[in-house]
Structures are given as C-alpha cells and as structure tokens.
Design a protein around this motif. Structure first.
Motif: not given
Lengths: 354, 539
Positions: B204-221
């Motif tokens: 895990e890292s920040f970048t995988t986290g960004i993708f997760r928030a954006w993609f998995s949770l659909g939360d671009i904010t």
C-alpha cells in the motif's frame, strides 16, 4: 526585446491555431457525430481480451459498422465519460463487473434502451431492472482447492472460510479488486452489514499471505504450497488449464473447483456487460453491437475462448467449464451489488484487508 | 532591466500553461467528500507509514549506490569500464512495473528462483526494485557533477596528499552532494508515484490510496485531497533540496572545467571493481531482460510482428516529439531566471517541475478537465457559426487528441528535463548575460550564441531522461489516449496485469530495447563531444 516578444507571440498563436485545426481534422476523421448513416460505433471497454477484438472485427465485416475502442480500467472510463459530458464520443460502455455499470447508471452516464431482442435473450436477473445495462457474460467466484491437501468434505460455504481450521491457508487478492468487492456486497445483501464485516475480518485472519497479484497468482500460491485454497473467478481456472504455458497447466491440474453455498442461496456470480451511454452519438449502432454480442455465435465464442458462462440460456459452455458440472447460482439481482459497493469497500478498510 | 520584462511575461505564460491543469483539478478540492472521514480514520495512517518506509529505505539505497558507482566510474579505470559506462544506465530503461512482473515470474511457481525463495512480494521486494531501478537518477547527476568539477578538486586534494578513501569522503561526496540529492529527490518522487508495481506486489502507498479513493470509492474529492498531501510531501522534499543546494554552490574557478584523469587499476583489485559495478546492472537490467527475452522466445516474438511494428512506431512518434518539446521548454525555463539573478523568476521556473510529484492519473484528470472545458467553450462560441456549414457540431477537439496526451507528458515529466538543464545553467552562472550586455548584446544573443552551445550535453541528457520516462508512462496514457491507440507501455501492462506474461514480454522487450538503444546513442554522442573538447584543450 519587442521584436522577440512579437516573435514569441506569433509562434504561440500560429502553434495554437495549427494545433486546433489539426486536432479538428483528427476528430472529424475519428468520429462521425450525429449523421444517420454513420458507419461507426465508439466503445469504452474494460475488457481487453483477444476474443473481443475478434468479435468486433466480425461485427464490422457483417454490418459495415466500424468499431473504435478505448481500453482502460472501468473507473477511468467512467471518469472520462463524466468529464466529457454531452460532448462524449462514446456510444457503449463495457465493464468487467456489474458494480461499475450500476455506478455509471447512478451517475447518469447511461440511457435506458428499450430493446426487445436484448430483453428476450438475457434473463432478467442478469440485466438492469430498468434497461440501463445488459450482461454479456457470466462468471462465478468460487473456491479452488489443492486436490491433494484438501478434501471437498472440508468445504461448504463462503461463510465457513472464516473458521479456525483455515488459519493461514487462504490465498485471496486485494480488496481493491472489484470481484472481491462484489463478493462482499453479496454477503452484505444476504447476511447484513455486521455479519459481512465479521466475515471480512475472519478472512483477513485466515490469509496465508498479504493480498497480492491477480486470481491466477492465487492459484500459483496454492500450487506452491503457500496456501491450500483460493477464491477466484471460474474463467481464470479455465484459461490456466488451457494455457500455452506448461507451468500454468501444471498449476491448474492441481486445482479442484468447488461451488460454495450449494445447499443454501447458491454461489456468487457476476457479469461483464455493457450499457449505451447517455449522449451516444450512434445509439442505434451501439444497440446493434450489443445484440450482436448476445447472439448465439458470439456467446459461444465468449464461452469457448474465454471460459466464461454465456448469459443466453441454451448456449453451451467450454469443455473444461462443463466438467465442473452444473451449479446453483445466487439469484440476487445484480444491481444490488452495485448499490452496496462503497459500503463493501469501507468494510474492507475497517477490516484491514489490504 | 526593463527590456527584460518580455522574458518575464514569457516565463509567466509558460508556467501558467503548466499550472492550469492543477488549478482545474484543485477547483474540486473543496467539494464535499463523504469518504474523507472514513479514509483518514482507517487507511490513511497505513498509507503514510508504508510510503515513508519505501521512501526511507529506497532513497538510502539509491543514494549510496548512485554516488559510489559515480565515483568509481569517474576516478578509476578498470577492466570492462567502457561496457559499464553504458550498461550502468540501462536499468533506467526498465519500467519498475515490468521488473516487478519479471521478478515475480522468476520467484513464482515454475520460475527459476522458485525453489530458493517461493515468493517475491511486500515492501522489501518493492525497495529492492526501487534501488536497482532508480539509482541511475543519482548516478547520472553525480557523474555529471564530477565530470565538470571533479578534476580541479581532485588534483588539489592529491597535491595535499589525501588518500583514496579520504578523497571519496572529503572531496567527492561533498562535491557530488548537490547533484546527487537532486537526483535522489527525483527518485523519491518516482517512489511516491509508483502504482503498477506496488499494486502487483501487494504494497500500500499514497498512490494506491489515491486510486482507491477515486476508483473504489468513486470519491474524486478525497482523491484530490490525498494527492495534495502527496504534493505537500514532495514540495517539502524539493524545498529541502533547494536549501541544501543554495548553501553548497560550486563555481568553476578555471575557465575550462578540467576532466578527471582516471587512475588505472589492474589485477584482482580491478576485477573486483568490475564485479561490484556489475551488481546493479545485473539486478536492475540483465535479470529482468533475460526473463523478458526468455518469455518472448517462448511466445514466438515474430508472430506478432505486425502489431509490434505499428505500436512501436506510434510510441516513438509520440514520445520523441514530446521529448524535443520538453528540452526546448526546459532550456527556456532555465535561462530566464539568469536574467533576473534567480529570485521569484527562479521559483516560477521550477514550478512546472511540481508535475513530477503528481501521479500520472491525477494529472490526466486535470488535463482532461481543462481540455474538455476548452472544448465546451469552443463549441459554445463557434457552433452557431460552424454547425450550419459542417452539418454537425464541432464536438471534441482537444480531448482524446495526441497533442493533449503529449502535453500531459510535458506536465508530468518536465522536471526530468529541467533538472539537468537548470543545474548546468547554475554551474555556468549568469555572468555571460552580463558580459554580453556590456558588449551591447541582448539576452537573445547570449542565449543562442553562448548558452545553447554550452548546454548541448545537458540538453542531450535532459532529452534522454525525458524520453525514457515518457516511453514508460502508463496511467496517464491509459486515460488520455485517443481511440484505437496503444503505446508499448499500455499493451505490456494490459497483458501483464492479466498475467499473460509471455504475450506481454515482446512488447516489454521492445520498450526496454528502445530505451537501451537511445541510451547507447546518447553515450556515444556525449563521448564524441567530450573527445572534441579534450582535443581542443590540448590544441
């Protein structure tokens, strides 16, 4: 200095203009917005299989309609559709999982399609209740086990995988994987959020290793003795079994396929499917393509080449898939999985499932 | 000074072009986010911890390996040195995600190393890949620094009777530091940016986290807020680097930078040096390469030659044009601050480099937002005029075009071109602008007549580094590419992430081969260059 500034501005303006003109020419060549006889359909697809390309070529040969494709992750495609809005050239969105189709629908990116052929061919639980999306292929998420180290008697349900006896024996991929999210969503739908969270925590405790790789990788871990069972999609087993790579075949030969929850609600299934986009410039062509993809010939090809289950009843499966036998499916309407997706992701985060 | 105002305007316009996509993105940061609370209470601490771990150990390794190799290569001459001269840069041509696939293939079931160790995963595996894949950033920067300034310092130190060890510790290390830290910062950003390999290795890292928030949770904010945190981290890194560089500036005392004359080492000691330097090349390059080769032969490489040719050509055209553009812009960006003795103009010029800190996918989102709003505006303005003539609206003009994709590469990687060029400008200093001015020649003359010829070598390095990064670029390309368009990176990744490693291998192999080819050409060019300068000196 003035001269230089003027020169710079001239270059900048010329550059911008030529780019605009060039890009304009590009997009004219690329899309044929609106005109009725346009021989094109633009597809945003998550599926990047050879067989899809083959089918698109066949579709073009048969109908004269050219298929343009952008392949990317569903989420990226959805984001792209969102930004492009009414200017989007896309006609059809194809994803590898129902939850993403539901998300696209919820975001207003798809339109309802009143197509009799599609409705007649695809069973109701495999398409959107209000005609926004349609399943193209079906896959089951099952338990595979090492045939020498595990007895089928030991296996029963997804729920039972959290019991003590599986401690450090399960290989399963990351929770960022949509197939796992949909599996957990089905557990939320069937058992309720609290029990689903307990389940996720139980699986984390029983993991043989920190989640990594894709479904094939999980089976390799079982073959390598790192784990005894894995949770994977069926078509991965089929593809490994028929792989050109002797190592993969060797791995697949050590695996048994077990369909969980046969006494109860049935095994969890998912679809890969498509929906016509809200601003599709070639709506009619998109529908034609969907019809083509659910024709008997296409369905058979999906089944034979990619070891997926056809969505159209009566189309036969690949030999290896047949050999696993018939199974009872969880008939939960798939749109539920989409609705529960973000709840599932949160549960994964709380459970510490990487 | 007033005649230089034009330059400042050019600088501001350029910087704006680079910053605009971020502004387009940042406009989304204050939207409500219903997952932020959830993320910051559950996974955020894990992301921070894991990213810091990766950063700390990778950079320690990258810095040590990079400076030691740079010093050995500069100071000594030993068997196989000409080969190593080129080969040491090869690891840079292998995308980290491709090494990850190759190594996992080796350690996985059926792999060559499987019996020794059945697993290649987790943070340590990632650190391993980062060290042997990214040390080139430090190596190249440190090497360039030693080549320019090493001679005079080393000569002086030798005259003072310093030992070899002291020479490295007391002279070379401090001398390399500004450049090496600059290189390490770039490597660190690369570490923070990596997505494909980390996802594959289960880290895990920040970048995988960004993708997760954006993609998995659909939360671009939430994704944007996470990228801002990442940006902040990188901003701190860059600022720290700037500070240390500010304290330790070197200016050449002689008119001609004196080259280091290498000390010949023969016998066992020489062989030992060769062996030491073969380490990074083996782990960073030969092992993944051989695995790719092996798979490619297995997958009968030539069966796909038609597809290979088309995709290779497309990739080359795109990447080369972007590289030329990048070097030109970097030359301009680096030059302008000289006219103003740094200050605000210096900060402005380094602003575009921040793009390097932002994950490709996030840049893609910003660029997409910007290009789409441009398209909407153009449609709104011109459709009433043009639609009747064309019989249809204009539709998308910029979005999904190759120009925008190339532009996004520039935003993402300009730092890579800017760094070596800016540091070359720094070492030359702004004196020539002033001396040209006393002779009545303007900045344009000094740019073309004095600086450009001096910048040849730095430009070449800037170009090659950009090319190597752009050709490997993945997430951004996946999102922004036009219909029916693939690059070597996208094909390789698509196939490999589906674990069709053997099918992916030929594309990965061409990708690596292209990088290696360009590296060799550059090395030959710069060698020719050096000979010319040395010849001149003798004459």
């Amino acid at each position: 200095m003035r001269i230089f500034l003027r020169l710079f501005m001239t270059i900048l303006i010329t550059f911008t203009l030529s780019v605009t003109l060039w890009a304009g020419g590009q997009s004219e060549a690329g899309s044929d917005n609106g005109s009725g006889n346009a021989g094109e359909v633009n597809v945003y697809s998550h599926r990047h299989y050879e067989i899809d390309k083959q089918l698109f070529t066949e579709f073009t040969e048969k109908t004269g309609i050219k298929v343009n494709v952008v392949n990317a992750d569903s989420d990226e495609l959805i984001q792209r559709l969102k930004t492009e809005g009414e200017l989007s050239p896309a006609d059809l969105l194809i994803t590898a999982d129902v939850a993403r189709l539901v998300r696209a629908q919820k975001d207003g990116l798809l339109q309802a399609v009143d197509n009799q052929t599609l409705k007649e061919r695809i069973p109701a639980y495999l398409r959107s209740p209000n005609d926004y999306w349609f399943g193209m292929t079906k896959r089951a998420r099952v338990i595979v086990y090492h045939t020498e180290r595990v007895d089928t008697e030991e296996l029963s349900t997804y729920e039972e995988l959290t019991s003590e006896k599986w401690r450090n024996r399960i290989a399963i991929r990351s929770s960022s994987n949509i197939y796992n999210q949909s599996l957990l969503a089905s557990l939320i739908a069937n058992l309720g959020a609290d029990q689903a969270e307990e389940w996720a925590k139980g699986i984390v405790q029983n993991m043989a290793r920190s989640p990594q790789g894709n479904d094939r990788d999980q089976m390799k871990a079982v073959a390598a003795g790192q784990a005894d069972i894995a949770v994977v999609n069926t078509y991965y087993v089929g593809r490994m079994f028929n792989s050109d790579d002797p190592d993969e075949v060797e791995v697949a030969q050590q695996m048994g396929v077990f369909f969980p929850n046969q006494e109860g609600r049935g095994s969890h299934i998912n679809i890969s499917g498509g929906g016509v986009t809200a601003h599709a410039p070639h709506k009619a062509n998109a529908e034609k393509l969907l019809e083509f993809l659910t024709s008997d010939t296409s369905q058979r090809l999906f089944a034979q080449a990619n070891y997926e289950y056809p969505v159209v009843p009566g189309v036969s499966e690949a030999e290896i898939v047949k050999s696993w036998g018939e199974f009872k499916e969880d008939r939960l309407n798939l749109s539920e999985l989409g609705k529960l997706n973000s709840q599932a992701v949160r549960i994964f985060d709380r459970a510490g499932w990487k | 000074m007033s005649n230089r105002r034009g330059w400042l305007i050019v600088l501001i316009v350029l910087t704006l072009l680079f910053v605009l996509p971020f502004a387009a993105l940042l406009s989304g940061v204050f939207s409500s986010s219903d997952t932020w609370g959830h993320l910051s209470s559950t996974v955020l601490p894990r992301y921070i911890g894991s990213s810091l771990f990766l950063l700390l150990f990778s950079l320690f390794g990258v810095y040590s390996l990079g400076t030691v190799t740079a010093w050995i290569m500069t100071r000594y001459s030993f068997p196989l040195k000409p080969v190593l001269e080129v080969a040491l840069i090869f690891p840079h041509a292998v995308p980290i995600y491709i090494s990850a696939f190759a190594y996992r293939g080796l350690f996985n079931y059926g792999g060559l190393f499987h019996p020794i160790m059945p697993d290649f995963s987790g943070p340590w595996a990632a650190v391993f890949l980062f060290i042997f894949g990214l040390y080139t950033y430090v190596y190249l920067a440190a090497r360039a620094m030693l080549a320019t300034f090493g001679g005079q310092f080393i000569d002086t130190a030798l005259m003072l009777g310093k030992s070899e060890g002291a020479l490295f510790r007391r002279v070379a290390l401090p001398l390399m530091r500004p450049a090496a830290v600059g290189g390490a910062v770039l490597a660190g950003v690369e570490v923070l940016n990596e997505y494909g390999a980390l996802k594959y290795l289960g880290v895990e890292s920040f970048t995988t986290g960004i993708f997760r928030a954006w993609f998995s949770l659909g939360d671009i904010t939430a994704a944007i807020r996470l990228s801002l945190l990442l940006l902040l981290t990188v901003g701190i890194l860059l600022a720290a680097e700037k500070l240390q560089r500010g304290k330790a500036g070197f200016t050449s005392s002689g008119r001609n930078p004196s080259p280091v004359i290498p000390l010949k080492i023969r016998g066992i000691k020489g062989t030992l040096l060769t062996a030491v330097l073969l380490f990074p090349v083996t782990f960073g390059f030969f092992i993944p390469l051989l695995q790719l080769l092996f798979w490619s032969i297995d997958a009968s490489l030539l069966q796909q030659w038609g597809k290979l040719a088309v995709i290779t050509t497309d990739t080359l055209v795109l990447t080369l044009s972007a590289s030329v553009a990048a070097v030109s812009i970097a030359l301009l960006l680096g030059f302008i601050p000289l006219l103003f003795n740094g200050g605000i103009s210096g900060s402005l010029a380094s602003l575009p480099s921040l793009g390097y800190a932002v994950p490709g996918a996030v840049i893609a989102m910003g660029v997409m937002r910007l290009s789409i709003s441009a398209d909407f505006t153009i449609n709104r303005l011109f459709n009433p005029l043009i639609s009747p003539l064309r019989g249809e609206p204009l539709g998308l003009i910029f979005s999904g075009s190759l120009i925008v994709l190339a532009g996004a590469y520039l935003i993402r990687f300009i730092a890579v071109s800017y760094k070596p060029i800016a540091s070359a400008y720094t070492s030359i200093g702004g004196v020539y602008v002033d001396s040209a001015a006393t002779m009545g020649r303007g900045p344009i003359a000094s740019f073309f007549k004095i600086y450009l010829p001096l910048m040849k070598r730095a430009s070449l390095f800037a170009g090659i580094l950009f090319f190597l990064d752009a050709i490997k670029e993945l997430p951004l390309t996946m999102i922004l590419r036009p219909f029916n368009y693939d690059t070597l990176a996208t094909v390789t990744y698509e196939l490999a992430s589906d674990e069709r490693l053997k099918e992916a291998a030929p594309f990965g192999l061409i990708l690596v081969a292209l990088g290696v080819g360009v590296t060799i050409i550059t090395m030959m060019l710069s060698k020719g260059n050096r000979k010319v300068t040395q010849g001149e000196k003798k004459a």
